[in-house]
Design an enzyme around this catalytic site. Structure first.
Site, short mmCIF file in Angstrom:
data_model
loop_
_atom_site.label_atom_id
_atom_site.label_comp_id
_atom_site.label_asym_id
_atom_site.label_seq_id
_atom_site.Cartn_x
_atom_site.Cartn_y
_atom_site.Cartn_z
N HIS A 187 -5.50 6.89 7.15
CA HIS A 187 -4.87 5.66 6.35
C HIS A 187 -3.52 5.78 6.32
O HIS A 187 -2.98 6.63 6.07
CB HIS A 187 -5.75 6.16 4.88
CG HIS A 187 -6.98 5.68 4.76
ND1 HIS A 187 -7.28 4.39 4.38
CD2 HIS A 187 -8.04 6.44 4.76
CE1 HIS A 187 -8.64 4.38 4.44
NE2 HIS A 187 -9.04 5.47 4.60
N ASP A 236 -2.93 -0.44 5.96
CA ASP A 236 -3.68 -0.84 5.10
C ASP A 236 -3.15 -2.03 4.14
O ASP A 236 -3.99 -2.91 3.92
CB ASP A 236 -3.87 0.08 4.17
CG ASP A 236 -4.90 1.25 4.69
OD1 ASP A 236 -5.58 1.00 5.85
OD2 ASP A 236 -5.27 2.19 3.96
N GLU A 286 0.58 5.84 0.38
CA GLU A 286 -0.11 6.84 0.69
C GLU A 286 0.74 7.96 -0.06
O GLU A 286 1.62 7.87 -0.39
CB GLU A 286 0.11 7.26 2.14
CG GLU A 286 -0.82 6.27 3.07
CD GLU A 286 -2.11 5.99 2.87
OE1 GLU A 286 -2.80 6.86 2.19
OE2 GLU A 286 -2.67 4.81 2.93
N ASP A 340 0.98 -1.31 -0.14
CA ASP A 340 -0.01 0.15 -0.13
C ASP A 340 0.84 1.24 0.09
O ASP A 340 2.01 1.20 0.57
CB ASP A 340 -0.79 0.06 1.16
CG ASP A 340 -2.10 1.20 1.26
OD1 ASP A 340 -2.95 1.07 0.47
OD2 ASP A 340 -1.90 2.18 2.05
#
Length: 187
Positions: free
Chosen positions: A163, A168, A21, A19
């Site tokens: 998040h 995640d 960001e 994941d």
């Protein structure tokens, strides 16, 4: 009786859930990765993890800050992507990469890799969001956000901290593991 090939194969699968960001939704508009998280899973569960904040070398819009809640000063102190890229690629090795909305995560990652003169990922990529949709895990509901799918699959999802990439990635891996019996059942 011979075991089902798919079931046997999934039980032995090693994979990396990934994941990222970012500072926004489109690398084509100058947005960059600001955090990377990846977890290596094998038949016995979690084996290793990789996490790095990434200095995006640009300002982070307030909207993005509200989503991931990473303080801008922490990002300014973080290494640039080019400083973490080799370690990340080494961690991913040649394992299949799982991501939730893989086009986004792998798209950003490949953009950053090629931007720094490195090869894009050649790993097989599995989009766990697409699997969830094909398996219709949400039934009549149309909301397939990771949080909702995780809860539906019995995976805890608590994102009071925003998040975050490593969290995640861990949730994505657990959701995939919960999907394995459905994948075997549907062949």
């Amino acid at each position: 009786m011979r075991p089902n090939w798919i079931e046997t194969r999934l039980e032995r699968l090693f994979f990396v859930a990934l994941d990222v960001e970012t500072t926004g939704l489109r690398f084509q508009e100058g947005h960059r990765i600001c955090e990377v998280g990846a977890v290596l899973y094998g038949p016995s569960g979690l084996l290793a993890s990789f996490h790095s904040l990434v200095n995006p070398e640009r300002e982070v819009p307030e909207e993005a800050q509200r989503i991931h809640r990473i303080p801008p000063e922490r990002l300014r102190e973080a290494p640039a992507f080019r400083e973490t890229a080799a370690l990340l690629v080494q961690f991913l090795n040649d394992y299949p990469v799982l991501a939730y909305n893989a086009n986004f995560d792998v798209g950003f990652l490949n953009f950053e890799l090629t931007r720094h003169g490195l090869q894009p990922l050649a790993n097989p990529v599995v989009d766990v969001l697409e699997l969830a949709r094909r398996l219709n895990v949400m039934g009549a509901s149309t909301g397939y956000q990771l949080e909702r799918v995780a809860r539906k699959m019995g995976v805890s999802y608590e994102n009071q901290r925003g998040h975050r990439a490593l969290y995640d990635a861990q949730v994505t891996a657990q959701v995939f593991r919960r999907m394995e019996p459905l994948l075997v059942q549907r062949g």
